[in-house]
Scaffold this active site. Structure first.
Site, PDB file in Angstrom:
ATOM      1  N   LYS A 280       0.835  -1.192   0.000  1.00 40.84           N
ATOM      2  CA  LYS A 280       0.000   0.000   0.000  1.00 40.84           C
ATOM      3  C   LYS A 280       0.877   1.252   0.000  1.00 40.84           C
ATOM      4  O   LYS A 280       2.026   1.204   0.433  1.00 40.84           O
ATOM      5  CB  LYS A 280      -0.886   0.018   1.252  1.00 40.84           C
ATOM      6  CG  LYS A 280      -1.975  -1.038   1.290  1.00 40.84           C
ATOM      7  CD  LYS A 280      -2.756  -0.935   2.581  1.00 40.84           C
ATOM      8  CE  LYS A 280      -3.859  -1.968   2.648  1.00 40.84           C
ATOM      9  NZ  LYS A 280      -4.960  -1.675   1.717  1.00 40.84           N
ATOM     10  N   ARG A 354     -10.608 -11.412   1.402  1.00 42.15           N
ATOM     11  CA  ARG A 354     -11.475 -12.448   0.832  1.00 42.15           C
ATOM     12  C   ARG A 354     -10.793 -13.813   0.827  1.00 42.15           C
ATOM     13  O   ARG A 354     -11.471 -14.846   0.878  1.00 42.15           O
ATOM     14  CB  ARG A 354     -11.910 -12.031  -0.572  1.00 42.15           C
ATOM     15  CG  ARG A 354     -10.814 -11.937  -1.601  1.00 42.15           C
ATOM     16  CD  ARG A 354     -11.142 -11.038  -2.770  1.00 42.15           C
ATOM     17  NE  ARG A 354     -11.131  -9.629  -2.392  1.00 42.15           N
ATOM     18  CZ  ARG A 354     -11.431  -8.640  -3.219  1.00 42.15           C
ATOM     19  NH1 ARG A 354     -11.753  -8.905  -4.483  1.00 42.15           N
ATOM     20  NH2 ARG A 354     -11.392  -7.390  -2.816  1.00 42.15           N
TER      21      ARG A 354
END
Length: 501
Positions: A280, A354
């Protein structure tokens, strides 16, 4: 903080402070008029002088009002009477509590719960007053050496209800409000903890502390060795770059007969998400400690549930993990075999939630659940779609989705349903595996839910994306404790508790 309800006239209240409302333009509420009458027009004279207009959030603290038994009277601006809605009501309560806490009033009798809020009854007004009060007074000072707490903080609030027959309603509202507020506080405290303290093992410790104080709760843990044996290779891959072991904490609340199928709540517990190899940007990365907001929320709901002692069987799963870049970290291009046997091509290691949740959702099949709801700070796309005000709800089961949205409406913890049509499934197709872990920028929140839906065929399932609602950024950054109010209301409804008095 102590709460109670009573039904009485304002002139008979002997307290440190009595709280009454004033509408625009300088129009006294019925309760304020009573005080004005016994004070010989003292209050209305002040208003005519321009001391208070009645705009929403305005405050005027009066000392030693003639013939009034209470030491102080706090006049609270409530805006225009016809425009008083739920949002404004909660804002007024919050501002009132902060004012009281700063002025040394250690106790107060509040008549704002008698205000007319369109479509809302006494139960709602009292419960929201309790929850808003606790939220207003919340601070996270555990790691500060100088805490700077008020010298004479507010300790007792009495909420007035219009008639004596509504006292039992008010008492129930306080009981539920305190339980929900406790769960919110737990969720905030855990989420606000820094990632060098709050790791997957810490989540397990919090679950065990809950079990120690409630006979109906037991906890079990699934560590990396057992995950390997179960074939949870997707979950394991995400945590491979971290020094901290991945741990899935499972909290069992048994409030009903064993024959009753449980409701399962699964919380994404990424105690820190660096993005992994798909690192990130550095700006704001500290807030990625909040990527366990789903697990914090589930832990909070389990605390609220235990306080309310509901006749349900509920299982809370805290899917603890940490996503870090390392020589052993998983990579873009890797293909993972999930616990279900389905394969996933990793296109971006920052779409890791996920990959943890899919194995957790397969694992909970063994509980033969009545319903499964997963809660996750899953996609930045949800922030773009719904902002910071509403959590996203997606579901393959319409009745469950409607239950959640109804609970959202009742609790004031806003949510909005997004579609989960088969057409979106095409975006996560892969030429090399059964699916890819991302589907591109369009409809990113929905394609993430599409991914999860492929692991939920054996039960009724809903997904909540709380990426926009789990915390706030900026100067006053911190966890919100959402969606504890909404899910607590969902469980109250499932237990058949009538809160529509």
């Amino acid at each position: 903080m102590e709460f109670s309800v009573k039904s009485g006239s304002p002139e008979k209240q002997r307290s440190a402070c009595i709280v009454v409302g004033v509408f625009e333009p300088r129009r006294l509420t019925a309760v304020a008029e009573q005080l004005d009458d016994i004070s010989g027009g003292y209050i209305s004279n002040l208003l005519r002088r321009g001391d208070l207009e009645g705009k929403a959030g305005q405050m005027l603290l009066l000392h030693h009002v003639p013939n009034v038994l209470s030491e102080r009277v706090l006049l609270v601006g409530c805006g225009k009477e016809r425009e008083l809605d739920e949002r404004q009501y909660k804002q007024i309560i919050s501002k009132t509590i902060k004012t009281l806490n700063e002025t040394g009033s250690m106790e107060a009798v509040c008549f704002l719960t008698e205000l007319h809020v369109k479509g809302r009854d006494t139960y709602w007004k009292v419960r929201q007053a309790v929850e808003s009060t606790q939220d207003s007074l919340y601070t996270f000072l555990k790691l500060k050496t100088k805490r700077g707490e008020p010298r004479r903080p507010l300790r007792k609030m009495v909420f007035n209800v219009p008639t004596r027959r509504e006292l039992s309603t008010g008492e129930q509202a306080i009981e539920h409000g305190l339980a929900v507020a406790h769960g919110v506080r737990v969720a905030k405290d855990v989420a606000n903890m820094p990632p060098n303290i709050c790791n997957p093992a810490y989540l397990l410790e919090q679950a065990k502390e809950l079990a120690e104080s409630h006979d109906r709760i037991t906890v079990e843990a699934v560590g990396e060795k057992q995950m390997e044996e179960l074939g949870m290779h997707s979950y394991l891959a995400v945590g491979r770059g971290s020094h901290n072991e991945s741990i899935m904490s499972i909290i069992h609340y048994r409030g009903a007969d064993s024959e009753q199928a449980p409701i399962v709540l699964v919380g994404k517990g990424l105690t820190f998400d660096s993005g992994g190899i798909s690192l990130k940007p550095g700006d704001g990365m500290d807030e990625m400690k909040y990527d366990m907001g789903g697990a914090a929320g589930v832990l909070g709901v389990m605390n609220s549930l235990a306080k309310m002692n509901l006749p349900l069987n509920v299982i809370g799963v805290l899917a603890g993990c940490e996503n870090m870049p390392d020589a052993n970290a998983y990579r873009p291009g890797d293909i993972l075999t999930t616990m279900s046997g389905q394969t996933v091509e990793v296109l971006n290691t920052d779409a890791e939630g996920r990959l943890v949740l899919c194995d957790a959702l397969t694992y909970v099949e063994r509980f033969e659940p009545e319903a499964v709801i997963d809660v996750a700070t899953l996609t930045g796309a949800c922030v773009i779609a719904l902002g910071k005000y509403a959590s996203g709800v997606m579901s393959t089961h319409n009745p469950l989705a409607h239950e959640l949205l109804n609970a959202s409406e009742q609790s004031g913890d806003k949510a909005w349903r997004l579609p989960l049509w088969d057409e979106y499934q095409e975006q996560i197709e892969s030429p090399f595996a059964d699916m890819a872990n991302i589907g591109g920028r369009p409809a990113g929140t929905i394609t993430a839910a599409c991914f999860l839906s492929r692991f939920t065929k054996k039960y009724n399932w809903a997904h909540m994306d709380i990426a926009g609602t789990a915390w706030v950024s900026g100067k006053n950054k911190g966890a919100t404790g959402r969606p504890v109010p909404m899910l607590s209301q969902f469980l109250l409804n499932r237990a058949g508790v009538n809160t529509d008095n």
